[in-house]
Every structure is written in C-alpha cells, then in structure tokens.
Design a protein around this motif. Structure first.
Motif, PDB file in Angstrom:
ATOM      1  N   GLY A 183       0.778  -1.230   0.000  1.00  0.00           N
ATOM      2  CA  GLY A 183       0.000   0.000   0.000  1.00  0.00           C
ATOM      3  C   GLY A 183       0.808   1.277   0.000  1.00  0.00           C
ATOM      4  N   TYR A 184       2.149   1.178  -0.082  1.00  0.00           N
ATOM      5  CA  TYR A 184       3.016   2.358  -0.051  1.00  0.00           C
ATOM      6  C   TYR A 184       3.713   2.559  -1.400  1.00  0.00           C
ATOM      7  CZ  TYR A 184       2.431   2.088   4.998  1.00  0.00           C
ATOM      8  OH  TYR A 184       1.890   2.047   6.262  1.00  0.00           O
ATOM      9  N   VAL A 185       3.907   3.813  -1.759  1.00  0.00           N
ATOM     10  CA  VAL A 185       4.656   4.148  -2.967  1.00  0.00           C
ATOM     11  C   VAL A 185       6.144   4.031  -2.646  1.00  0.00           C
ATOM     12  CG1 VAL A 185       5.206   5.960  -4.627  1.00  0.00           C
ATOM     13  CG2 VAL A 185       2.853   5.667  -3.821  1.00  0.00           C
ATOM     14  N   THR A 186       6.815   3.107  -3.313  1.00  0.00           N
ATOM     15  CA  THR A 186       8.233   2.867  -3.032  1.00  0.00           C
ATOM     16  C   THR A 186       9.103   2.911  -4.273  1.00  0.00           C
ATOM     17  OG1 THR A 186       7.965   0.468  -3.240  1.00  0.00           O
ATOM     18  CG2 THR A 186       7.666   1.397  -1.045  1.00  0.00           C
ATOM     19  N   ASP A 187       8.552   2.530  -5.434  1.00  0.00           N
ATOM     20  CA  ASP A 187       9.349   2.475  -6.661  1.00  0.00           C
ATOM     21  C   ASP A 187       9.244   3.812  -7.380  1.00  0.00           C
ATOM     22  OD1 ASP A 187      10.745   1.890  -8.914  1.00  0.00           O
ATOM     23  OD2 ASP A 187       9.398   0.318  -9.641  1.00  0.00           O
ATOM     24  N   LEU A 188      10.262   4.633  -7.192  1.00  0.00           N
ATOM     25  CA  LEU A 188      10.236   5.985  -7.745  1.00  0.00           C
ATOM     26  C   LEU A 188      10.979   6.092  -9.069  1.00  0.00           C
ATOM     27  CD1 LEU A 188      10.856   8.058  -4.478  1.00  0.00           C
ATOM     28  CD2 LEU A 188       8.754   6.983  -5.323  1.00  0.00           C
ATOM     29  N   ASN A 189      11.605   5.013  -9.507  1.00  0.00           N
ATOM     30  CA  ASN A 189      12.469   5.079 -10.689  1.00  0.00           C
ATOM     31  C   ASN A 189      11.795   4.530 -11.925  1.00  0.00           C
ATOM     32  OD1 ASN A 189      15.032   6.121  -9.552  1.00  0.00           O
ATOM     33  ND2 ASN A 189      14.838   4.307  -8.259  1.00  0.00           N
ATOM     34  N   SER A 190      12.070   5.175 -13.029  1.00  0.00           N
ATOM     35  CA  SER A 190      11.579   4.760 -14.337  1.00  0.00           C
ATOM     36  C   SER A 190      12.350   5.573 -15.363  1.00  0.00           C
ATOM     37  CB  SER A 190      10.069   5.019 -14.446  1.00  0.00           C
ATOM     38  OG  SER A 190       9.558   4.472 -15.645  1.00  0.00           O
ATOM     39  N   VAL A 191      12.082   5.353 -16.639  1.00  0.00           N
ATOM     40  CA  VAL A 191      12.755   6.161 -17.668  1.00  0.00           C
ATOM     41  C   VAL A 191      12.434   7.641 -17.442  1.00  0.00           C
ATOM     42  CG1 VAL A 191      13.031   6.570 -20.132  1.00  0.00           C
ATOM     43  CG2 VAL A 191      12.677   4.244 -19.287  1.00  0.00           C
ATOM     44  N   VAL A 192      11.173   7.935 -17.195  1.00  0.00           N
ATOM     45  CA  VAL A 192      10.759   9.268 -16.745  1.00  0.00           C
ATOM     46  C   VAL A 192      10.141   9.063 -15.370  1.00  0.00           C
ATOM     47  CG1 VAL A 192       9.392  11.325 -17.238  1.00  0.00           C
ATOM     48  CG2 VAL A 192      10.364   9.998 -19.120  1.00  0.00           C
ATOM     49  N   GLY A 193      10.966   9.196 -14.337  1.00  0.00           N
ATOM     50  CA  GLY A 193      10.587   8.748 -13.014  1.00  0.00           C
ATOM     51  C   GLY A 193       9.889   9.795 -12.171  1.00  0.00           C
ATOM     52  N   VAL A 194       9.595   9.393 -10.946  1.00  0.00           N
ATOM     53  CA  VAL A 194       8.982  10.267  -9.952  1.00  0.00           C
ATOM     54  C   VAL A 194       9.946  11.398  -9.608  1.00  0.00           C
ATOM     55  CG1 VAL A 194       8.202  10.381  -7.551  1.00  0.00           C
ATOM     56  CG2 VAL A 194       7.584   8.412  -8.977  1.00  0.00           C
ATOM     57  N   VAL A 195       9.414  12.616  -9.484  1.00  0.00           N
ATOM     58  CA  VAL A 195      10.230  13.765  -9.065  1.00  0.00           C
ATOM     59  C   VAL A 195       9.426  14.632  -8.097  1.00  0.00           C
ATOM     60  CG1 VAL A 195      11.679  13.888 -11.137  1.00  0.00           C
ATOM     61  CG2 VAL A 195       9.514  15.139 -11.053  1.00  0.00           C
ATOM     62  N   PRO A 196      10.124  15.364  -7.234  1.00  0.00           N
ATOM     63  CA  PRO A 196       9.426  16.324  -6.370  1.00  0.00           C
ATOM     64  C   PRO A 196       9.055  17.565  -7.173  1.00  0.00           C
ATOM     65  CG  PRO A 196      11.788  16.440  -5.982  1.00  0.00           C
ATOM     66  CD  PRO A 196      11.572  15.317  -6.950  1.00  0.00           C
ATOM     67  N   LEU A 197       7.884  18.111  -6.907  1.00  0.00           N
ATOM     68  CA  LEU A 197       7.427  19.308  -7.608  1.00  0.00           C
ATOM     69  C   LEU A 197       8.076  20.564  -7.025  1.00  0.00           C
ATOM     70  CD1 LEU A 197       3.651  18.369  -7.820  1.00  0.00           C
ATOM     71  CD2 LEU A 197       5.258  18.432  -9.731  1.00  0.00           C
ATOM     72  N   ASP A 198       8.421  21.503  -7.900  1.00  0.00           N
ATOM     73  CA  ASP A 198       8.932  22.816  -7.483  1.00  0.00           C
ATOM     74  C   ASP A 198      10.088  22.682  -6.497  1.00  0.00           C
ATOM     75  OD1 ASP A 198       6.838  24.077  -8.980  1.00  0.00           O
ATOM     76  OD2 ASP A 198       5.465  23.675  -7.317  1.00  0.00           O
ATOM     77  N   ALA A 199      11.076  21.862  -6.863  1.00  0.00           N
ATOM     78  CA  ALA A 199      12.160  21.562  -5.916  1.00  0.00           C
ATOM     79  C   ALA A 199      13.538  21.635  -6.553  1.00  0.00           C
ATOM     80  CB  ALA A 199      11.948  20.177  -5.317  1.00  0.00           C
ATOM     81  N   GLU A 200      13.683  22.317  -7.696  1.00  0.00           N
ATOM     82  CA  GLU A 200      14.957  22.298  -8.411  1.00  0.00           C
ATOM     83  C   GLU A 200      16.110  22.817  -7.557  1.00  0.00           C
ATOM     84  OE1 GLU A 200      18.036  21.711 -10.735  1.00  0.00           O
ATOM     85  OE2 GLU A 200      16.045  20.858 -11.035  1.00  0.00           O
ATOM     86  N   GLU A 201      15.899  23.895  -6.847  1.00  0.00           N
ATOM     87  CA  GLU A 201      16.988  24.447  -6.030  1.00  0.00           C
ATOM     88  C   GLU A 201      17.399  23.461  -4.935  1.00  0.00           C
ATOM     89  OE1 GLU A 201      17.908  28.358  -3.208  1.00  0.00           O
ATOM     90  OE2 GLU A 201      16.251  28.391  -4.646  1.00  0.00           O
TER      91      GLU A 201
END
Length: 228
Positions: A183-201
């Motif tokens: 029930g938890y999101v754990t796999d954050l990797n992919s060719v275009v993977g999970v990223v945090p929003l508005d967090a570039e700095e």
C-alpha cells in the motif's frame, strides 16, 4: 560513506546478494535500483557514475551494437517511441548522475513519507565503489536509508492526485501507483521517473553535497542497522 559494495548474481543471472563493506546480505534488485533490507538501504544501479537500467529494453541504449545505434538514430530523428518513451527520454535518464537522481528521489520519498504515502526515510548515502556483474569497472553510486514497507501496517495505496497533493509528480506511466508495496509508494524510478514538484533548487543543492561527499565530504550515512 560506504566504501565498497559488490553485487552478486545467482545461477540464473539475477542479483540476489551483496557484500556491503565485506558483510554478505540479501538484496532485492529492480531495473533501476536495489534494496538491502537488513540495513534498509536503497541504492541506484550505476555505470560510470550515472544511473543505469537492467531492463532488457535498456540494452539497446546502454550497450548498443552497430545496428542498434542506427535504429536509435532513426528513432530519434523520426520521433518513434520505444514503448512509451522517446529515444531522448532514454538518453536523458541514462545520462543522469546517480547523485542527482538520488537527490530527486530522496526529496520525493521524504514528502511521500511525511504525507503517509511512503515508508519512512533516513539519511542519503554515497558509495565510492560499486561492483556488479553488469559492470566492467566499479562505479560510484548513491541512495538513501528507507524503512521496509513490508514491516509496516498496510498503507493507503494512493492515487496520482494524492501524490501531487504531497508535492510529488508520479512517473510517466504511473507504475509507482500501480505497483505499490503493502500500500506504499516505493518504486520511484523509471525512464521518466517520480520527481518532487517545485524543488529544483533543493535538488541541485543536495546533489552538489552528495558529489562533495564522494570527494571526501561528510554528508552521508554509515552502513548499519539504520533506524528511520
């Protein structure tokens, strides 16, 4: 700082164990990362300091033969997709430094944990020497401490809206949502993977600190029975 990790394959070629600082332990390997439950470490597969992918479809980009190079060029010029991705998506993913990708996933994983959507997250980690059956020479890599989702009470199995509300963009094909662990999101990797929003700095700052740690800094966790 972890100095040395050696990944080991079984008779069928699957990565199942590792020596981490000389201690043998089981690991669970995915296409982009591996997890050592005993020490709660999730680390990127890497080649020459950049994240790499073990999926069979990635071979044409990781180690292409002459014919595959031609096909890749043609696909890039015509905009033909390889599955759901463009050639440039693959090239961008495989040229991303492991430290940069770790910064993205660590920040995203922290946000998910704070929202109750992912397992708890501890310190980021860098590794000076990763050896693996898929590598001709050792590589640096990085990752972070993360609680084992299988040891937690069942999670909420969130949808894309819940991730965005937590400040996280799902991967393009939303495999992170379709394939939760307990029930938890754990796999954050992919060719275009999970990223945090508005967090570039924040991402750039952490990536720079991880690179500095590989050069002798002190922004990492030591291997051990980590609490998160």
């Amino acid at each position: 700082m972890i100095h040395r990790i050696e990944l080991m394959a079984d008779d069928r070629g699957g990565i199942t164990h590792a020596h981490i600082e000389g201690e043998e332990m089981p690991v669970q390997s995915g296409a982009w990362a591996f997890y050592a439950p005993l020490v709660k470490l999730k680390l990127s597969h890497a080649r020459e300091g950049r994240q790499t992918c073990l999926h069979r479809r990635a071979r044409r980009f990781v180690s292409p033969g002459p014919a595959q190079r031609v096909l890749n060029r043609v696909s890039a010029m015509t905009g033909r997709r390889i599955g759901p991705y463009l050639v440039e998506d693959w090239h961008r993913a495989l040229s991303t430094r492991a430290t940069r990708r770790t910064a993205e996933t660590w920040i995203a994983a922290r946000r998910l944990a704070q929202a109750g959507l992912g397992p708890g997250v501890g310190d980021p980690v860098v590794v000076q020497h990763l050896s693996a059956p898929y590598l001709a020479a050792s590589s640096v890599t990085a990752g972070f401490v993360q609680e084992n989702a299988l040891t937690l009470p069942p999670g909420p199995s969130p949808d894309a809206g819940a991730l965005r509300a937590a400040g996280v963009r799902p991967d393009r094909i939303e495999s992170c949502i379709r394939q939760p662990i307990n029930g938890y999101v754990t796999d954050l990797n992919s060719v275009v993977g999970v990223v945090p929003l508005d967090a570039e700095e924040e991402v750039a700052d952490l990536a720079a600190r991880l690179d500095a740690a590989l050069d002798g800094g002190d922004v990492t966790a030591s291997v051990g029975r980590n609490d998160v």
